[in-house]
Design a protein around this motif. Structure first.
Motif, PDB file in Angstrom:
ATOM      1  N   ASP A  96       0.816  -1.164  -0.059  1.00 50.13           N
ATOM      2  CA  ASP A  96       0.170  -0.067   0.042  1.00 50.13           C
ATOM      3  C   ASP A  96       0.892   1.387  -0.150  1.00 50.13           C
ATOM      4  OD1 ASP A  96      -2.283  -1.733   0.018  1.00 50.13           O
ATOM      5  OD2 ASP A  96      -2.614  -1.239   2.100  1.00 50.13           O
ATOM      6  N   GLU A  97       1.843   1.295   0.877  1.00 50.47           N
ATOM      7  CA  GLU A  97       2.949   2.395   0.740  1.00 50.47           C
ATOM      8  C   GLU A  97       3.553   2.588  -0.590  1.00 50.47           C
ATOM      9  OE1 GLU A  97       5.571   1.255   3.937  1.00 50.47           O
ATOM     10  OE2 GLU A  97       4.185   2.548   5.372  1.00 50.47           O
ATOM     11  N   SER A  98       3.846   1.431  -1.326  1.00 48.03           N
ATOM     12  CA  SER A  98       4.641   1.500  -2.614  1.00 48.03           C
ATOM     13  C   SER A  98       3.488   2.246  -3.472  1.00 48.03           C
ATOM     14  CB  SER A  98       5.062   0.337  -3.128  1.00 48.03           C
ATOM     15  OG  SER A  98       5.408   0.239  -4.414  1.00 48.03           O
ATOM     16  N   ARG A  99       2.161   1.684  -3.532  1.00 46.23           N
ATOM     17  CA  ARG A  99       1.128   2.351  -4.277  1.00 46.23           C
ATOM     18  C   ARG A  99       0.898   3.616  -4.016  1.00 46.23           C
ATOM     19  NH1 ARG A  99      -2.264  -1.220  -2.882  1.00 46.23           N
ATOM     20  NH2 ARG A  99      -1.837  -2.861  -4.264  1.00 46.23           N
ATOM     21  N   ALA A 138      11.257  -8.569 -15.317  1.00 49.35           N
ATOM     22  CA  ALA A 138      10.183  -7.816 -14.398  1.00 49.35           C
ATOM     23  C   ALA A 138       8.923  -8.127 -15.278  1.00 49.35           C
ATOM     24  CB  ALA A 138      10.209  -6.473 -14.354  1.00 49.35           C
ATOM     25  N   ALA A 139       7.644  -8.162 -14.692  1.00 51.77           N
ATOM     26  CA  ALA A 139       6.276  -8.441 -15.271  1.00 51.77           C
ATOM     27  C   ALA A 139       5.951  -7.438 -16.401  1.00 51.77           C
ATOM     28  CB  ALA A 139       5.263  -8.723 -14.324  1.00 51.77           C
ATOM     29  N   SER A 140       6.316  -6.165 -16.318  1.00 50.34           N
ATOM     30  CA  SER A 140       6.112  -5.144 -16.760  1.00 50.34           C
ATOM     31  C   SER A 140       7.187  -3.880 -16.710  1.00 50.34           C
ATOM     32  CB  SER A 140       4.394  -4.553 -16.550  1.00 50.34           C
ATOM     33  OG  SER A 140       4.636  -3.754 -15.730  1.00 50.34           O
ATOM     34  N   TYR A 141       7.076  -2.947 -17.469  1.00 51.82           N
ATOM     35  CA  TYR A 141       7.995  -1.870 -17.152  1.00 51.82           C
ATOM     36  C   TYR A 141       7.205  -0.598 -16.159  1.00 51.82           C
ATOM     37  CZ  TYR A 141      11.035   1.816 -18.731  1.00 51.82           C
ATOM     38  OH  TYR A 141      12.294   2.897 -18.907  1.00 51.82           O
ATOM     39  N   GLY A 142       6.107  -1.246 -15.723  1.00 47.49           N
ATOM     40  CA  GLY A 142       5.839  -0.130 -14.706  1.00 47.49           C
ATOM     41  C   GLY A 142       6.301   0.012 -13.401  1.00 47.49           C
ATOM     42  N   PRO A 143       6.408   0.977 -12.699  1.00 45.91           N
ATOM     43  CA  PRO A 143       7.272   1.112 -11.619  1.00 45.91           C
ATOM     44  C   PRO A 143       7.007   0.083 -10.465  1.00 45.91           C
ATOM     45  CG  PRO A 143       5.696   2.712 -11.727  1.00 45.91           C
ATOM     46  CD  PRO A 143       5.597   2.160 -12.893  1.00 45.91           C
ATOM     47  N   HIS A 218      17.579  13.847 -14.827  1.00 45.98           N
ATOM     48  CA  HIS A 218      16.373  13.649 -13.936  1.00 45.98           C
ATOM     49  C   HIS A 218      17.060  13.832 -12.369  1.00 45.98           C
ATOM     50  CE1 HIS A 218      12.835  12.384 -11.560  1.00 45.98           C
ATOM     51  NE2 HIS A 218      13.371  11.688 -11.202  1.00 45.98           N
ATOM     52  N   ARG A 219      16.217  14.944 -11.792  1.00 52.58           N
ATOM     53  CA  ARG A 219      16.573  15.068 -10.037  1.00 52.58           C
ATOM     54  C   ARG A 219      15.499  14.358  -9.500  1.00 52.58           C
ATOM     55  NH1 ARG A 219      18.853  18.726 -13.649  1.00 52.58           N
ATOM     56  NH2 ARG A 219      21.108  19.491 -13.078  1.00 52.58           N
ATOM     57  N   GLY A 220      16.183  13.659  -8.526  1.00 51.87           N
ATOM     58  CA  GLY A 220      15.037  13.066  -7.492  1.00 51.87           C
ATOM     59  C   GLY A 220      15.174  11.822  -7.836  1.00 51.87           C
ATOM     60  N   PRO A 221      14.383  11.070  -6.913  1.00 51.47           N
ATOM     61  CA  PRO A 221      14.082   9.525  -6.950  1.00 51.47           C
ATOM     62  C   PRO A 221      13.591   9.216  -8.340  1.00 51.47           C
ATOM     63  CG  PRO A 221      12.580  10.334  -5.172  1.00 51.47           C
ATOM     64  CD  PRO A 221      13.642  11.562  -5.595  1.00 51.47           C
ATOM     65  N   MET A 222      13.698   7.870  -8.746  1.00 50.36           N
ATOM     66  CA  MET A 222      12.997   7.424  -9.910  1.00 50.36           C
ATOM     67  C   MET A 222      11.668   7.210  -9.806  1.00 50.36           C
ATOM     68  SD  MET A 222      15.364   7.687 -11.914  1.00 50.36           S
ATOM     69  CE  MET A 222      15.024   6.399 -13.601  1.00 50.36           C
ATOM     70  N   ASP A 223      10.986   7.294  -8.641  1.00 54.08           N
ATOM     71  CA  ASP A 223       9.639   7.183  -8.519  1.00 54.08           C
ATOM     72  C   ASP A 223       8.856   8.423  -9.227  1.00 54.08           C
ATOM     73  OD1 ASP A 223       9.731   4.714  -6.888  1.00 54.08           O
ATOM     74  OD2 ASP A 223       9.653   5.816  -4.947  1.00 54.08           O
ATOM     75  N   ASP A 224       9.773   9.585  -9.306  1.00 59.93           N
ATOM     76  CA  ASP A 224       9.142  10.786  -9.564  1.00 59.93           C
ATOM     77  C   ASP A 224       9.626  10.977 -11.305  1.00 59.93           C
ATOM     78  OD1 ASP A 224       8.130  11.331  -7.373  1.00 59.93           O
ATOM     79  OD2 ASP A 224       9.701  12.740  -6.502  1.00 59.93           O
ATOM     80  N   VAL A 225      10.031  10.087 -11.819  1.00 56.23           N
ATOM     81  CA  VAL A 225      10.686   9.861 -13.330  1.00 56.23           C
ATOM     82  C   VAL A 225       9.579  10.310 -14.287  1.00 56.23           C
ATOM     83  CG1 VAL A 225      10.687   7.842 -13.983  1.00 56.23           C
ATOM     84  CG2 VAL A 225      12.582   9.258 -14.653  1.00 56.23           C
ATOM     85  N   ASP A 226       8.385  10.056 -14.147  1.00 55.37           N
ATOM     86  CA  ASP A 226       7.428  10.195 -14.853  1.00 55.37           C
ATOM     87  C   ASP A 226       7.458  11.609 -15.923  1.00 55.37           C
ATOM     88  OD1 ASP A 226       6.630   7.598 -14.750  1.00 55.37           O
ATOM     89  OD2 ASP A 226       5.041   8.367 -13.027  1.00 55.37           O
ATOM     90  N   ALA A 227       7.414  12.631 -15.076  1.00 56.54           N
ATOM     91  CA  ALA A 227       7.418  13.899 -15.707  1.00 56.54           C
ATOM     92  C   ALA A 227       8.517  14.246 -16.555  1.00 56.54           C
ATOM     93  CB  ALA A 227       7.369  15.024 -14.733  1.00 56.54           C
TER      94      ALA A 227
END
Length: 273
Positions: A96-99, A138-143, A218-227
């Protein structure tokens, strides 16, 4: 004996719940005053109450709780059930935290739509690079699928490089390849300068040069790479290029210090149609 109020406080449940357990036959009082109807309980009944509440917290229905209690589980059996449920709950919390992080990242990407200047995109050739790498799928390219696969690869790769006495000569580089269906082959690499050897617990390969790559930091964690990816996509389309495959991720400064200061260069091979 204890009154129902005192017993409720000792068992850390409500009086209402004790009355319900009595009505359904799960925990009748040890004694009921015939004249007043007051319920009284013994200290020994706390053991059954503890098991009842624990099993209910496992997600069992009251009918299922009754069956388990009547089978008189041992302390060891109950402890095993509770430990398993605890592990499941912790895993659910992590999921849930990851989501939540992914949702927040998407929201930030939406907020930044059009705000990231495409002037930050630099077109340049990328030289061939030798890396030691570990690979997984990995099952997909989704984070939600990429993250859990690539994250353990890097500490394992570092440990294997250390055991082999192979020095790291540059940055970490992650590359990706399509697999069957939505699956993606994930390569976690570190720049090295050694020759391949069968004795190594990792693969040594040369990443091919890219004649032309659209690159952006890209600056910041890869969790924020979408933009950042969306900004590159806009630039590629606006300038009449075609994207070739997945982007390379070059970790210029990642995993240490303030996550806001982490930097990753995205290298996307491009060609003119």
């Amino acid at each position: 004996m204890f009154t129902i109020g005192d017993f409720a406080r000792l068992g850390r449940v409500s009086v209402r719940m004790l009355r319900h357990y009595d009505v359904v036959g799960l925990l009748p009082p040890a004694h009921v005053d015939p004249s007043s109807g007051y319920r009284f309980y013994t200290a020994a009944q706390l053991q059954r109450l503890n098991r009842l509440v624990a099993l209910k917290d496992l997600g069992l229905t009251l009918d299922q709780v009754r069956i388990v209690l009547d089978d008189k589980l041992s302390v060891e059996q109950l402890h095993g059930m509770l430990s398993l449920r605890r592990a499941e709950l912790r895993q659910q919390i992590l999921a849930d935290e990851s989501r939540l992080r992914r949702v927040e990242a998407r929201l930030r990407a939406i907020e930044r739509e059009g705000a990231m200047p495409t002037d930050d995109v630099v077109v340049k050739p990328v030289p061939a690079t030798r890396v030691a790498r570990l690979t997984a799928t990995a099952a997909s390219y989704g984070p939600e699928d990429i993250g859990p696969v690539i994250q353990p690869l890097y500490p394992e790769l570092m440990a294997r490089l250390d055991r082999a006495g192979v020095p790291i000569t540059g940055y970490g580089i992650a590359t990706y390849e399509p697999a069957e269906g939505d699956a993606v082959v994930v390569h976690a690499g570190m720049t090295v300068s050694v020759e391949p050897a069968a004795a190594f617990e990792f693969e040594v390969v040369d990443l091919p040069a890219l004649a032309s790559a659209a690159t952006v930091v890209h600056r910041g964690p890869m969790d924020d790479v979408d933009a950042t990816y969306q900004a590159v996509a806009s630039w590629v389309e606006a300038n009449g290029y075609r994207q070739n495959g997945f982007a390379r991720e070059v970790y210029l400064n990642y995993g240490h210090g303030d996550p806001a200061e982490w930097t990753t260069e995205l290298q996307l091979e491009i060609t003119k149609p």
